[in-house]
Design an enzyme around this catalytic site. Structure first.
Site, mmCIF file in Angstrom:
data_model
loop_
_atom_site.group_PDB
_atom_site.id
_atom_site.type_symbol
_atom_site.label_atom_id
_atom_site.label_comp_id
_atom_site.label_asym_id
_atom_site.label_seq_id
_atom_site.Cartn_x
_atom_site.Cartn_y
_atom_site.Cartn_z
ATOM 1 C CG ASP A 29 18.060 7.484 -5.391
ATOM 2 O OD1 ASP A 29 17.537 8.029 -4.302
ATOM 3 O OD2 ASP A 29 17.128 7.511 -6.051
ATOM 4 C CD GLU A 88 23.929 14.534 -3.125
ATOM 5 O OE1 GLU A 88 24.716 15.731 -3.735
ATOM 6 O OE2 GLU A 88 23.193 13.917 -2.555
ATOM 7 C CE1 TYR A 89 22.175 4.937 2.057
ATOM 8 C CE2 TYR A 89 22.538 3.574 -0.689
ATOM 9 C CZ TYR A 89 22.224 3.460 0.868
ATOM 10 O OH TYR A 89 22.357 2.699 1.723
ATOM 11 C CD GLU A 97 -1.417 -1.966 16.965
ATOM 12 O OE1 GLU A 97 -0.902 -1.074 17.886
ATOM 13 O OE2 GLU A 97 -0.376 -3.060 17.049
ATOM 14 C CE LYS A 153 -6.240 -9.182 11.327
ATOM 15 N NZ LYS A 153 -5.524 -10.011 10.511
ATOM 16 C CG ASP A 186 -4.480 -8.327 4.233
ATOM 17 O OD1 ASP A 186 -3.808 -9.307 4.905
ATOM 18 O OD2 ASP A 186 -4.868 -8.539 3.285
ATOM 19 N NE ARG A 229 0.224 -16.413 13.251
ATOM 20 C CZ ARG A 229 -0.830 -17.882 13.613
ATOM 21 N NH1 ARG A 229 -0.583 -18.301 13.206
ATOM 22 N NH2 ARG A 229 -1.384 -17.918 14.885
ATOM 23 C CD GLU A 253 1.190 -9.454 8.827
ATOM 24 O OE1 GLU A 253 1.300 -9.779 10.131
ATOM 25 O OE2 GLU A 253 0.255 -9.691 8.520
ATOM 26 C CE1 TYR A 256 1.933 -8.313 15.268
ATOM 27 C CE2 TYR A 256 2.033 -7.057 13.029
ATOM 28 C CZ TYR A 256 2.485 -8.204 13.704
ATOM 29 O OH TYR A 256 1.741 -9.168 12.849
ATOM 30 C CE LYS A 296 -1.698 -4.826 19.378
ATOM 31 N NZ LYS A 296 -0.458 -4.312 18.046
ATOM 32 C CE LYS A 300 -10.651 -10.387 9.287
ATOM 33 N NZ LYS A 300 -9.382 -10.534 8.888
ATOM 34 C CB CYS A 302 -8.199 -17.133 -33.473
ATOM 35 S SG CYS A 302 -8.472 -15.693 -32.885
ATOM 36 C CB CYS A 343 -8.549 -14.251 -37.232
ATOM 37 S SG CYS A 343 -7.334 -15.339 -36.786
ATOM 38 C CB CYS A 362 -4.360 -15.748 -33.065
ATOM 39 S SG CYS A 362 -4.794 -15.487 -33.981
ATOM 40 C CB CYS A 381 -5.490 -12.662 -35.509
ATOM 41 S SG CYS A 381 -7.425 -12.103 -34.215
#
Ligand code: IVH
Length: 727
Positions: free
Chosen positions: A81, A83-84, A161, A163, A165, A184, A222, A274, A348, A372, A466, A469, A484, A489
């Site tokens: 990291d 170096e980047y 492939e 789906k 979420d 969308r 997605e 996709y 597909k 699903k 509470c 107590c 509380c 307590c």
């Protein structure tokens, strides 16, 4: 020439051979990987002396893009990291010095300044359709039958492939540049969210579609948030007294509409693409110059080769529906092992000509179907609401429901977080409720079903006192939780001890929640210092405690005395002080008790500490009982000293105090602080008259303003700081 993906894909322009190109693992060949790695080393050497020439700027960008690809897409970085960061800073500096060198697809151009005022409504080039759903093998068999009848093909080739979420997006590239990102929306129109999409590292800002003879293209995908990032994000919300988000899907789609692109960046979204919905072929494209895009799988491969994250590795191509069903089942069993959420598979038809033959209804294509996975939702009855007291006194309502099985787990208790959640969801005791459990995520109540009420349901009475107590409960302005405020307590004391011994705090293994509760109830453990004075003879008399487990517990307690200071601070359970804040506070002190001398202002000067956190820390260290406990812990052998902060006494910065603020051009702040300390300098937590040097980078804020008002504080740049080191 304008083509929709399903009608005119390269027809007549390219060879129509149906064989798939060989599987690719990376868009960079082994040769180009080696060459880029060599360039990286060269640039790293040159970056130190600021000797990267303006002519090399595009190569430097290519090198950075290559490492971003290795990191974000392949999860297999080839450099560290820092170096980047060094190369990134070098590029930033070069572009900062000469604005004409900046290009909109430069890796530096993901950083958006300021807030987005509004998300204009934009029209999708092609409507974003939804997919028809299927739930079992019979549904898939009937989908295949219809597809065979519609196409006249005996055994259809399918591409299968995951789906994903999350939140769906559409991306438009013109002349190889990302020009628009949109949600969308209603399928025809969505919100234009380009500035947010640019924050997602797995979406390239430019891609060589021209190599494939494409001038303009609209891609679907997605946006997701990884499960572990989601859990961390929710943890932060809880620490701030806010209700956590229900699931990664809501977190991802909600983040897309946030008006602060910096916040979007912080949430580390990922994106899978996709589908190509539309493209315009470039006039110059000559026969044979492009890849064969006659199949969906070849389109996924092209996107992968162009640096997108398409489901290239996850997709599989099968002839006939039987193997499709098997692959869907196989993937379902792996679902929980994935770092992100999927809720099914998408099947597909692979051949684009066959897709065209089947066409689409007004809602969904006839050539694809979603399979699903088993629902992680169930309905149940809300039996009761109980109230729990947390370690900071917050009262959490917990729904007790008729036990239901969801995704292999029995759920009977669900946190409702606070009173507002009960109101928003209009919950009543006796209601039928819809419960969801997404992956590793804690279960939650999606909604109550008001239409099924019989009239016998009862209102949920929120408490005034509470439950443990009986002290009166309070609610601070702007907060959702009732609290509380009795620090003694018993419920809070037990929860504080549980937090103190927990894995991320003092990590005292062998304790566990149940043992803490048991020891407390038996009067063997009263408070946090009591952990270190436990009477092991009496513990030995308890049923179920063998000598071995007692020995283990004793040595875990002993070892915890050496835990670094930030773990102890986190373990104290100060409100709003999570692990990150605990580290910041550690940085600011030599000894924990130094914090009792910090003013509210000094606390707020510390990195990322706002008024709310500062107030809570100030309150904690102003309380005599808390100080007494800390002194007792020190006597018992715990480390209250910040052992990492050893000052070198013989460097050329000895006796000089420093503070770094803003983004420094080449050094990370932590690096600069280490350099100062290694040379005898001392890092202060905030701006005060004690400060000698404030080293300022880009976007320095309130600290700089404050330092300007104190004559004795010298305000210097990183370069001047480096000169001081060399003196
Ligand atoms: S293809 C014209 N592929 O699921 C067909 N959709 O319930 C375009 N989704 O609206 C969709 N993963 O937002 C496709 N691998 C995938 C997907 C996927 C998730 C979403 C997409 C779609 C919704 C349908």
């Amino acid at each position: 020439m304008i083509c929709t993906y399903n009608t005119l894909i390269f027809s007549g322009l390219f060879d129509h051979h149906l064989t798939l190109a060989p599987k690719v693992e990376t868009m960079y060949s082994p040769q180009s990987t080696k060459a880029l790695q060599k360039e990286t080393v060269d640039f790293l050497k040159k970056a130190v002396n600021g000797k990267i020439g303006a002519k090399e700027i595009e190569s430097l960008r290519q090198v950075l893009r290559f490492h971003e690809y290795r990191y974000y897409l392949l999860n297999d970085p080839l450099i560290a990291d820092p170096e980047y960061d060094k190369l990134y800073k070098a590029l930033e500096e070069m572009e900062g010095e000469d604005a004409s060198l900046v290009s909109s697809d430069s890796p530096t151009q993901r950083v958006a300044k300021g807030l987005t005022k509004a998300f204009p409504t934009v029209q999708h080039l092609v409507p974003m359709l939804s997919l028809e759903n299927s739930y079992d093998s019979d549904d898939l068999i009937s989908f295949d039958r219809k597809a065979r009848e519609g196409t006249g093909v005996d055994k259809i080739e399918y591409c299968v492939e995951p789906k994903f979420d999350g939140g769906s997006i559409s991306l438009i590239y013109e002349d190889d540049m990302l020009v628009r990102g949109a949600t969308r929306g209603n399928g025809l129109e969505g919100d234009e969210i380009t500035s947010n999409v640019r924050q997602i590292r797995s979406i390239p800002l430019s891609a060589k579609f021209s190599d494939y003879g494409i001038e303009q293209i609209e891609i679907r995908g997605e946006v997701l948030i990884n499960k572990d990032k989601f859990a961390k994000f929710n943890q932060q919300l809880i620490e701030q007294g806010l209700a956590p988000l229900a699931n990664p899907r809501n977190a991802a789609s909600g983040t897309l509409r946030i008006k602060d692109p910096q916040e979007v960046k912080r949430r580390n979204l990922e994106a899978f693409v996709y589908n190509i919905s539309f493209y315009v072929r470039s006039k110059k494209a000559a026969k044979g110059t492009a890849n064969n895009l006659q199949t969906h799988s070849a389109a996924l491969e092209m996107l992968w080769n162009l640096g997108f994250r398409s489901p290239q590795k996850e997709k599989k191509v099968f002839k006939g529906i039987q193997s499709v069903i098997e692959y869907c089942n196989e993937f379902e069993s792996k679902r929980d092992d994935l770092p992100y959420e999927i809720d099914g598979m998408v099947i597909k038809i692979n051949d684009v000509d066959l897709q065209d033959k089947l066409g689409m209804t007004s809602h969904h294509p006839r050539w694809a179907i979603a399979y699903k996975f088993k629902a992680r939702q169930a309905t149940s009855k809300l039996l009761n609401v109980e109230f729990q007291v947390g370690r900071t006194g917050s009262i959490t309502p917990v729904a007790k429901i008729q036990p239901v099985h969801i995704g292999g787990v029995t759920v009977s208790s669900i946190s409702l977080f606070n009173e507002d959640v009960i109101r928003e969801k209009d919950l009543k005791i006796g209601d039928r409720v819809l419960v969801e459990r997404a992956g590793d995520v804690i279960p939650y109540i999606v909604k109550s079903m008001a239409e099924l009420r019989t009239g016998s349901e009862k209102k949920i009475q929120f408490l005034k006192n509470c439950p443990v107590c009986e002290s009166k409960l309070f609610k601070e302005e702007g907060e959702a939780a009732w609290r509380c405020i009795n620090i003694e307590c018993p419920a809070q004391v037990v929860e504080r001890i549980i937090h103190f011994v927990s894995k991320d705090a003092m990590d005292i293994r062998g304790f566990g929640d149940a043992n803490v509760r048991k020891f407390y109830e038996l009067g063997l453990l009263k408070d946090i210092p009591g952990i270190y004075t436990l009477d092991f003879n009496r513990l030995g008399e308890l049923e179920g405690f063998g000598q071995k487990s007692l020995d283990n517990l004793q040595s875990a307690i002993e070892n915890s005395k050496k835990q670094p200071l930030h773990r102890l601070i986190f373990g104290l359970g100060i409100r709003f002080v999570g692990e990150t804040t605990a580290k910041t506070l550690t940085q600011a002190v030599d000894h924990l008790l130094d914090l009792k001398d910090f003013t509210l202002e000094q606390l707020q000067d510390l990195e990322d500490i706002g008024p709310k956190v500062a107030g809570s820390v100030f309150h904690f260290f102003s309380n005599k009982d808390n100080i007494q406990i800390l002194k007792e812990l020190e006597k018992l052998g715990l480390t209250l000293k910040n052992q990492k902060k050893q000052h070198s006494s013989d460097g050329n910065l000895t006796g000089t105090t420093f503070l770094f603020t803003g983004t420094l051009p080449t050094l990370k702040r932590s690096e600069a602080e280490e350099m100062a300390e290694a040379n005898g300098g001392q890092i202060l937590g905030g701006v005060s008259a004690k400060l000698n040097y404030l080293v300022v980078g880009e976007d320095a804020g309130s600290k700089l303003e404050k330092a300007k008002k104190i004559n004795t504080v010298k305000i210097i740049s990183e370069a001047e700081f480096l000169r001081l080191l060399k003196k």
